[in-house]
Every structure is written in C-alpha cells, then in structure tokens.
Design a protein around this motif. Sequence first.
Motif, PDB file in Angstrom:
ATOM      1  N   LYS A 212       0.826  -1.208   0.000  1.00  0.00           N
ATOM      2  CA  LYS A 212       0.000   0.000   0.000  1.00  0.00           C
ATOM      3  C   LYS A 212       0.861   1.259   0.000  1.00  0.00           C
ATOM      4  CE  LYS A 212      -3.935  -1.939   2.569  1.00  0.00           C
ATOM      5  NZ  LYS A 212      -4.675  -1.876   3.867  1.00  0.00           N
ATOM      6  N   ALA A 213       1.961   1.232   0.759  1.00  0.00           N
ATOM      7  CA  ALA A 213       2.838   2.404   0.849  1.00  0.00           C
ATOM      8  C   ALA A 213       3.541   2.678  -0.476  1.00  0.00           C
ATOM      9  CB  ALA A 213       3.866   2.198   1.957  1.00  0.00           C
ATOM     10  N   ARG A 214       3.886   1.623  -1.199  1.00  0.00           N
ATOM     11  CA  ARG A 214       4.646   1.782  -2.441  1.00  0.00           C
ATOM     12  C   ARG A 214       3.751   2.146  -3.625  1.00  0.00           C
ATOM     13  NH1 ARG A 214       9.651   0.515  -4.285  1.00  0.00           N
ATOM     14  NH2 ARG A 214      10.237  -0.327  -2.252  1.00  0.00           N
ATOM     15  N   TRP A 215       2.541   1.595  -3.654  1.00  0.00           N
ATOM     16  CA  TRP A 215       1.684   1.763  -4.829  1.00  0.00           C
ATOM     17  C   TRP A 215       0.378   2.442  -4.437  1.00  0.00           C
ATOM     18  CZ3 TRP A 215       4.873   0.669  -8.535  1.00  0.00           C
ATOM     19  CH2 TRP A 215       5.805  -0.357  -8.390  1.00  0.00           C
ATOM     20  N   GLU A 252      15.884  -6.953  11.234  1.00  0.00           N
ATOM     21  CA  GLU A 252      14.707  -6.274  10.702  1.00  0.00           C
ATOM     22  C   GLU A 252      14.348  -6.850   9.332  1.00  0.00           C
ATOM     23  OE1 GLU A 252      12.819  -3.947  12.094  1.00  0.00           O
ATOM     24  OE2 GLU A 252      13.999  -3.902  13.943  1.00  0.00           O
ATOM     25  N   THR A 253      13.067  -7.172   9.150  1.00  0.00           N
ATOM     26  CA  THR A 253      12.625  -7.704   7.858  1.00  0.00           C
ATOM     27  C   THR A 253      12.702  -6.615   6.795  1.00  0.00           C
ATOM     28  OG1 THR A 253      11.124  -9.210   8.993  1.00  0.00           O
ATOM     29  CG2 THR A 253      10.774  -8.885   6.641  1.00  0.00           C
ATOM     30  N   GLU A 254      13.372  -6.929   5.682  1.00  0.00           N
ATOM     31  CA  GLU A 254      13.582  -5.958   4.605  1.00  0.00           C
ATOM     32  C   GLU A 254      12.797  -6.304   3.345  1.00  0.00           C
ATOM     33  OE1 GLU A 254      15.632  -3.122   4.069  1.00  0.00           O
ATOM     34  OE2 GLU A 254      15.839  -3.009   6.240  1.00  0.00           O
ATOM     35  N   CYS A 255      12.514  -7.579   3.132  1.00  0.00           N
ATOM     36  CA  CYS A 255      11.850  -7.994   1.889  1.00  0.00           C
ATOM     37  C   CYS A 255      11.055  -9.269   2.155  1.00  0.00           C
ATOM     38  CB  CYS A 255      12.896  -8.228   0.797  1.00  0.00           C
ATOM     39  SG  CYS A 255      12.203  -8.567  -0.835  1.00  0.00           S
ATOM     40  N   ILE A 256       9.852  -9.345   1.594  1.00  0.00           N
ATOM     41  CA  ILE A 256       8.965 -10.491   1.786  1.00  0.00           C
ATOM     42  C   ILE A 256       8.390 -10.903   0.431  1.00  0.00           C
ATOM     43  CG2 ILE A 256       6.892 -11.377   2.932  1.00  0.00           C
ATOM     44  CD1 ILE A 256       7.262  -9.164   5.038  1.00  0.00           C
ATOM     45  N   SER A 257       8.303 -12.195   0.210  1.00  0.00           N
ATOM     46  CA  SER A 257       7.683 -12.730  -1.010  1.00  0.00           C
ATOM     47  C   SER A 257       6.575 -13.704  -0.638  1.00  0.00           C
ATOM     48  CB  SER A 257       8.724 -13.443  -1.872  1.00  0.00           C
ATOM     49  OG  SER A 257       8.123 -13.994  -3.034  1.00  0.00           O
ATOM     50  N   LEU A 258       5.462 -13.589  -1.335  1.00  0.00           N
ATOM     51  CA  LEU A 258       4.343 -14.522  -1.198  1.00  0.00           C
ATOM     52  C   LEU A 258       4.254 -15.338  -2.482  1.00  0.00           C
ATOM     53  CD1 LEU A 258       1.610 -15.699  -0.212  1.00  0.00           C
ATOM     54  CD2 LEU A 258       0.513 -13.629  -1.102  1.00  0.00           C
ATOM     55  N   ASP A 259       4.274 -16.661  -2.350  1.00  0.00           N
ATOM     56  CA  ASP A 259       4.206 -17.554  -3.500  1.00  0.00           C
ATOM     57  C   ASP A 259       3.193 -18.666  -3.222  1.00  0.00           C
ATOM     58  OD1 ASP A 259       6.795 -16.697  -5.149  1.00  0.00           O
ATOM     59  OD2 ASP A 259       7.335 -16.748  -3.033  1.00  0.00           O
ATOM     60  N   PHE A 260       2.678 -19.241  -4.320  1.00  0.00           N
ATOM     61  CA  PHE A 260       1.770 -20.372  -4.215  1.00  0.00           C
ATOM     62  C   PHE A 260       2.384 -21.595  -4.886  1.00  0.00           C
ATOM     63  CE2 PHE A 260      -1.333 -16.794  -4.097  1.00  0.00           C
ATOM     64  CZ  PHE A 260      -1.888 -17.064  -2.861  1.00  0.00           C
ATOM     65  N   ASN A 272       7.454  -7.522  -1.984  1.00  0.00           N
ATOM     66  CA  ASN A 272       7.667  -6.106  -1.669  1.00  0.00           C
ATOM     67  C   ASN A 272       8.808  -5.962  -0.676  1.00  0.00           C
ATOM     68  OD1 ASN A 272       4.338  -5.623  -2.278  1.00  0.00           O
ATOM     69  ND2 ASN A 272       5.788  -4.097  -2.993  1.00  0.00           N
ATOM     70  N   SER A 273       9.475  -4.822  -0.766  1.00  0.00           N
ATOM     71  CA  SER A 273      10.562  -4.493   0.153  1.00  0.00           C
ATOM     72  C   SER A 273      10.177  -3.301   1.002  1.00  0.00           C
ATOM     73  CB  SER A 273      11.841  -4.170  -0.628  1.00  0.00           C
ATOM     74  OG  SER A 273      12.241  -5.264  -1.420  1.00  0.00           O
ATOM     75  N   ARG A 274      10.869  -3.141   2.099  1.00  0.00           N
ATOM     76  CA  ARG A 274      10.647  -1.975   2.955  1.00  0.00           C
ATOM     77  C   ARG A 274      10.832  -0.699   2.122  1.00  0.00           C
ATOM     78  NH1 ARG A 274      10.783  -1.475   8.342  1.00  0.00           N
ATOM     79  NH2 ARG A 274      11.615  -3.594   8.581  1.00  0.00           N
ATOM     80  N   PRO A 275       9.850   0.215   2.126  1.00  0.00           N
ATOM     81  CA  PRO A 275       9.934   1.403   1.268  1.00  0.00           C
ATOM     82  C   PRO A 275      11.208   2.217   1.459  1.00  0.00           C
ATOM     83  CG  PRO A 275       7.708   1.171   2.126  1.00  0.00           C
ATOM     84  CD  PRO A 275       8.544   0.138   2.818  1.00  0.00           C
ATOM     85  N   ASP A 276      11.712   2.309   2.675  1.00  0.00           N
ATOM     86  CA  ASP A 276      12.932   3.083   2.925  1.00  0.00           C
ATOM     87  C   ASP A 276      14.132   2.163   3.160  1.00  0.00           C
ATOM     88  OD1 ASP A 276      12.056   2.008   5.273  1.00  0.00           O
ATOM     89  OD2 ASP A 276      12.350   3.801   6.492  1.00  0.00           O
ATOM     90  N   GLY A 277      14.034   0.917   2.669  1.00  0.00           N
ATOM     91  CA  GLY A 277      15.088  -0.063   2.923  1.00  0.00           C
ATOM     92  C   GLY A 277      16.217   0.002   1.919  1.00  0.00           C
ATOM     93  N   LYS A 278      17.091  -0.994   1.980  1.00  0.00           N
ATOM     94  CA  LYS A 278      18.272  -1.031   1.145  1.00  0.00           C
ATOM     95  C   LYS A 278      17.941  -1.511  -0.260  1.00  0.00           C
ATOM     96  CE  LYS A 278      21.548  -1.615   4.933  1.00  0.00           C
ATOM     97  NZ  LYS A 278      22.056  -0.250   4.738  1.00  0.00           N
ATOM     98  N   SER A 279      18.646  -0.968  -1.226  1.00  0.00           N
ATOM     99  CA  SER A 279      18.417  -1.307  -2.622  1.00  0.00           C
ATOM    100  C   SER A 279      18.913  -2.717  -2.932  1.00  0.00           C
ATOM    101  CB  SER A 279      19.153  -0.292  -3.507  1.00  0.00           C
ATOM    102  OG  SER A 279      19.100  -0.664  -4.853  1.00  0.00           O
ATOM    103  N   SER A 381      17.733  -2.175  -9.510  1.00  0.00           N
ATOM    104  CA  SER A 381      17.697  -2.463  -8.083  1.00  0.00           C
ATOM    105  C   SER A 381      16.654  -3.513  -7.714  1.00  0.00           C
ATOM    106  CB  SER A 381      17.386  -1.180  -7.295  1.00  0.00           C
ATOM    107  OG  SER A 381      16.142  -0.648  -7.693  1.00  0.00           O
ATOM    108  N   GLY A 382      16.069  -4.179  -8.738  1.00  0.00           N
ATOM    109  CA  GLY A 382      15.116  -5.241  -8.455  1.00  0.00           C
ATOM    110  C   GLY A 382      13.830  -4.750  -7.841  1.00  0.00           C
ATOM    111  N   PHE A 383      13.372  -5.462  -6.822  1.00  0.00           N
ATOM    112  CA  PHE A 383      12.086  -5.152  -6.223  1.00  0.00           C
ATOM    113  C   PHE A 383      12.202  -4.024  -5.203  1.00  0.00           C
ATOM    114  CE2 PHE A 383       9.553  -8.695  -7.727  1.00  0.00           C
ATOM    115  CZ  PHE A 383      10.519  -9.571  -8.138  1.00  0.00           C
ATOM    116  N   ALA A 384      13.397  -3.721  -4.789  1.00  0.00           N
ATOM    117  CA  ALA A 384      13.558  -2.770  -3.689  1.00  0.00           C
ATOM    118  C   ALA A 384      13.431  -1.334  -4.147  1.00  0.00           C
ATOM    119  CB  ALA A 384      14.893  -2.991  -3.010  1.00  0.00           C
TER     120      ALA A 384
END
Length: 384
Positions: A212-215, A252-260, A272-279, A381-384
């Motif tokens: 939500k914060a990113r998009w 601290e969690t920086e990036c999370i992926s949801l897969d099926f 998604n990655s933390r909006p102010d996190g590392k690239s 920088s990928g997903f970050a």
Amino acid sequence: MRTEIIARRTEFLLLEDEWKRLYGQSEGAELHDGWEWTLSCLETLRGPEPELFVIAVYDGERCVCIAPLCIERRRVGLLKVRSLRPINHGTTPYNHFLLHREYHIRDLLQPVGEALFERRDRWDFAELTSFSSKNSLTFLLRQALEEKYSVFAAEAAMTTYVKLPGMLKRSKKAVHNIERRERGLRKKHQVDIRVDVPYTLELWRQLVEWNKARWQDSRFHDPQYERFFEKLLDRMNRTGQLSFSCLEIDGETECISLDFKFGDKIYGEMMNSRPDGKSGTGMILTHRMLEHFALHGVAEYDFQEGDQEHKFYWTDSVRKNYHFYVCGKNGKSAYLAFWTWLKVAARQNKKLNGLKRKAVALRSGLNHFRKGSRGSHAENSGFA
C-alpha cells in the motif's frame, strides 16, 4: 452428454466434490482453477447474491467440464448490459475451463456453446478475459464461439516464467553479480534469508502494508480485495500450497515474497521491500528462492503478469494471454460489436505506437553505439 446451469450460491456449494475431482483430472489446470480460489473470490468480491452462470457438463454421472462464469450488470459504452465473465476475473492472470483430460476439448466445448445459445436471453455480452496461449482451450474456444457470434480478440498482459533447471545453467553471469551484491551486504550487516517458511499473520500484514505504501493504486486499498486474500491464504495454508520467503538485515525484515505451490510449479504472487530499505534486496531474495526451489524439484517459477524489467533479468520466456469479447444475440448486439471493434482497434493502435517509439529509441541507441559511445544506465535495483 447433459448440461446443467448452476445459477445460485447454494447450488454452487453442492458442486464442491465434483469440482475437486474434476480439478485433479483436468487437462492444463492452473492453481487458480481450484475450488479454494474460486470460492474465496465468490464469497468476497461478487456480492451477497451473485448471479451465477456456471456450466457443468456430465457424461452419465461423471462431471467432465465446468465453465465457471457469472453475470455482472455493468455499463459497456452507452448501454447497460448483462455481461458474462469468469468468476475469478480480476484476481488471476489465467482463466480457464475445467476439462477432463480423457475427452477431446472440442467435444466438451460443444455442449458449453449449446448452453450459451439456448440461454442467450439471459446475457448480452461476454468478457472472457485472460485465457493463456499455453492452453489449446484458448484457441479452440475462440473457434467454437465464432461459429455463432461476433467475437473480438485482444492481447492481454503477457506473463513471464523461468524453467528452473535451465536457469541455473544459463544465468551464471547474472547470478554472479547478485552473489557479489549479497557478499557485500553481509560484510556490513547480519543477513538472514529464509525461503519457504510457514505463513504468519505478521508477515502477511507487513507485506500488505509495504504494498500500500509503495503503490497508490494498489488493489489492497480496497478492503474487499484484502478480505479476498485473507480467506484465500487461510484455505491455501490448510492445503499446503502457501509459501512465504523473507530477507532480514540486522534483525529487521527488509523484503517479503508470497508464492503459491501447485504440483511442480511455483507462482510468484507478490514481493515487496521496505519502502525506505536497502536497494537490491528483492533481487537477492529472488535468487535464493529460485535456487532453493530448483534444488527441491520445482520445474517452473511463474512470475505471472507484467513486463517489469527485473523479471527479464532471469528469463526471456513469455506467454501471451488473450481477452475474448463476445456479442450476444439480441437488439444490443450491433452496438456492442461496433463499440468493441473500436476499443480493440484503439488498443492495437496504442501498441503499434509504442512499438514505433521503441524502434526509434533502439535506432538512436545503435547510432550512439556505432559512434563509439558506451553510454550509461541506472542500476537495476530489483524489487527494492
């Protein structure tokens, strides 16, 4: 063969056992064709009393085909119409009919087409969206519909995928660059990467918050869509088809992926990655996930919809999806045919203009290359 039309939710719920049995016997079934996905969609996104038009085809007592459709009353151009749409529309890049693998597809589509024609007074327009080019059904369905209706086809968003065993062999340079980035990160920080971990509400809520914060146009701003996913995740977790992965830096969690998970395939639903996190954390996590899944016998990772640059870092394999727009047989059909033709032509013209712009940019780039200019580009920088 005989055909039944399921029009009410109570009737639909009685179809569960037959649906699950056919799902296990279907040709080319996708994750999203399962009972869990469709029921979650029906309960949260289609209203309290959805107007169903689910076509079930039987050979004796055996259910051999299910076309999961519903009717939505909406405006198309200047007209209010009764539009036939897949129940799962808007929630998946792949829509499909369940078709028993022991039967020819054309033989199963014939009673589906007859049911549509016999009940043509119940619908004005059909929007059969996101049918994939990898399934023969897509092209045979269009052929069958064109025998009785005006049908317009438009390309939908393509989907990208990677064959995992081959990816590990082909992408040595790409993998080396990401591994170097990960080593640099580990020199300065404590890094923990966990792949295919159990579902927790904390991970899920963090992922949605970042999305939500990113998009600003994230669909998760819609409470109904968020409820859909919550129901879906609960059901998928109980069937063992849910996978979370995460990357932590200094605790601290920086990036999370949801897969099926589905058979020997993984569907990448959301990262998604933390909006102010590392690239670059998204690329590092993706690499570790693909490596893990390949080593555990997964044949394919499906990135699903979108032509984002980071996906092509791993693969150049794509599938085309198609939307089919079908004009019914009543007094609205002439207007709907003209309106649909205009919309499809406008979309095609937009794509042609986009290709022209890319060609001009490519020619310009080649001219610079011939002059000896090396040029420059921003780091991916990928997903970050």
